[in-house]
Design a protein around this motif. Structure first.
Motif, PDB file in Angstrom:
ATOM      1  N   LEU A  78      84.981  21.610 -86.692  1.00 23.93           N
ATOM      2  CA  LEU A  78      84.271  21.741 -85.421  1.00 23.93           C
ATOM      3  C   LEU A  78      85.169  22.353 -84.351  1.00 23.93           C
ATOM      4  N   ILE A  79      86.398  21.878 -84.252  1.00 28.95           N
ATOM      5  CA  ILE A  79      87.338  22.415 -83.273  1.00 28.95           C
ATOM      6  C   ILE A  79      87.650  23.874 -83.577  1.00 28.95           C
ATOM      7  N   LEU A  80      87.888  24.174 -84.838  1.00 25.66           N
ATOM      8  CA  LEU A  80      88.201  25.545 -85.253  1.00 25.66           C
ATOM      9  C   LEU A  80      87.064  26.498 -84.913  1.00 25.66           C
ATOM     10  N   LEU A  81      85.857  26.111 -85.216  1.00 28.04           N
ATOM     11  CA  LEU A  81      84.716  26.993 -84.984  1.00 28.04           C
ATOM     12  C   LEU A  81      84.354  27.088 -83.510  1.00 28.04           C
ATOM     13  N   SER A  82      84.465  25.996 -82.783  1.00 22.32           N
ATOM     14  CA  SER A  82      84.125  26.025 -81.355  1.00 22.32           C
ATOM     15  C   SER A  82      85.097  26.888 -80.560  1.00 22.32           C
ATOM     16  N   ALA A  83      86.365  26.753 -80.863  1.00 24.92           N
ATOM     17  CA  ALA A  83      87.354  27.576 -80.157  1.00 24.92           C
ATOM     18  C   ALA A  83      87.169  29.045 -80.512  1.00 24.92           C
ATOM     19  N   GLY A  84      86.818  29.299 -81.750  1.00 26.35           N
ATOM     20  CA  GLY A  84      86.619  30.683 -82.178  1.00 26.35           C
ATOM     21  C   GLY A  84      85.358  31.320 -81.626  1.00 26.35           C
ATOM     22  N   ALA A  85      84.377  30.515 -81.252  1.00 28.59           N
ATOM     23  CA  ALA A  85      83.110  31.068 -80.758  1.00 28.59           C
ATOM     24  C   ALA A  85      83.302  31.826 -79.453  1.00 28.59           C
TER      25      ALA A  85
END
Length: 159
Positions: A78-85
Motif C-alpha cells: 500500500l505504501i509503495l503504490l500510494s507513494a508511486g501514484a
C-alpha cells in the motif's frame, strides 16, 4: 458535468490494475497463504472429527489471513503504490495538465485516495475469496467447511 474526483479515481484504478506488480503481488500472496494456511493445518489425520478440522482451518485461515493477506505485506505494498501514484503523475507531466484545468487539489487527492482504496479493496476481496476455493479444490474440503471459510473471508474483508 462529471465529478472531477470520480474521473481521477477511475484513471487511478485502471492505472493500478495495469501494473505488473499487481499480478505478482496476488500470485505471491496466494502461494504463500495457501501453504501457510492449508498445509500447516495438518487436517489429514484420521483421528480428527469434522469439527476439529473446521476449527483448525478457520483458526489458521483467520490468523494467517490477518497477518499475511491484510497484514504487513499488504501495508508495505500500500505504501509503495500510494507513494508511486503521485510521483508517477509528476514524472509523466500529467499533473501539469490536470492543474491547467479548473480542478481543485482536494478533487485530485480525493480521486487518488478513492482509486487506491477501491483497488486495494478489490485485491483483498479477490485474494480472500479465492483462497478458500483453492483449498477446497486441492484438499477436497466439505461444503460446510468451505462455507465457514467464506464467512471468515467476509469478516477479514470487513476488518
Amino acid at each position: 458535468m462529471k465529478n472531477k474526483a470520480f474521473i481521477i479515481m477511475k484513471k487511478t484504478l485502471m492505472d493500478n490494475f495495469s501494473i505488473l506488480k499487481t499480478f505478482i503481488y496476488i500470485f505471491i500472496i496466494l502461494i504463500i497463504s495457501y501453504f501457510l494456511i492449508f498445509k500447516t493445518a495438518n487436517i489429514h489425520s484420521s483421528l480428527l472429527s469434522l469439527i476439529d478440522v473446521q476449527s483448525k482451518l478457520i483458526s489458521n485461515y483467520f490468523t494467517f489471513g490477518l497477518f499475511i493477506v491484510i497484514g504487513i505485506p499488504f501495508i508495505l505494498y500500500l505504501i509503495l503504490l500510494s507513494a508511486g501514484a503521485i510521483a508517477r503523475e509528476i514524472d509523466k507531466g500529467t499533473f501539469l495538465l490536470i492543474f491547467s484545468r479548473p480542478v481543485r487539489r482536494f478533487d485530485v487527492l480525493l480521486g487518488k485516495f478513492l482509486g487506491i482504496f477501491i483497488y486495494f479493496f478489490l485485491i483483498n476481496a479477490f485474494i480472500l475469496f479465492l483462497l478458500p476455493s483453492l483449498g477446497s479444490l486441492f484438499l477436497g474440503l466439505s461444503k460446510s467447511t468451505l462455507f465457514l471459510l467464506y464467512k471468515t473471508s467476509f469478516v477479514l474483508l470487513i476488518y
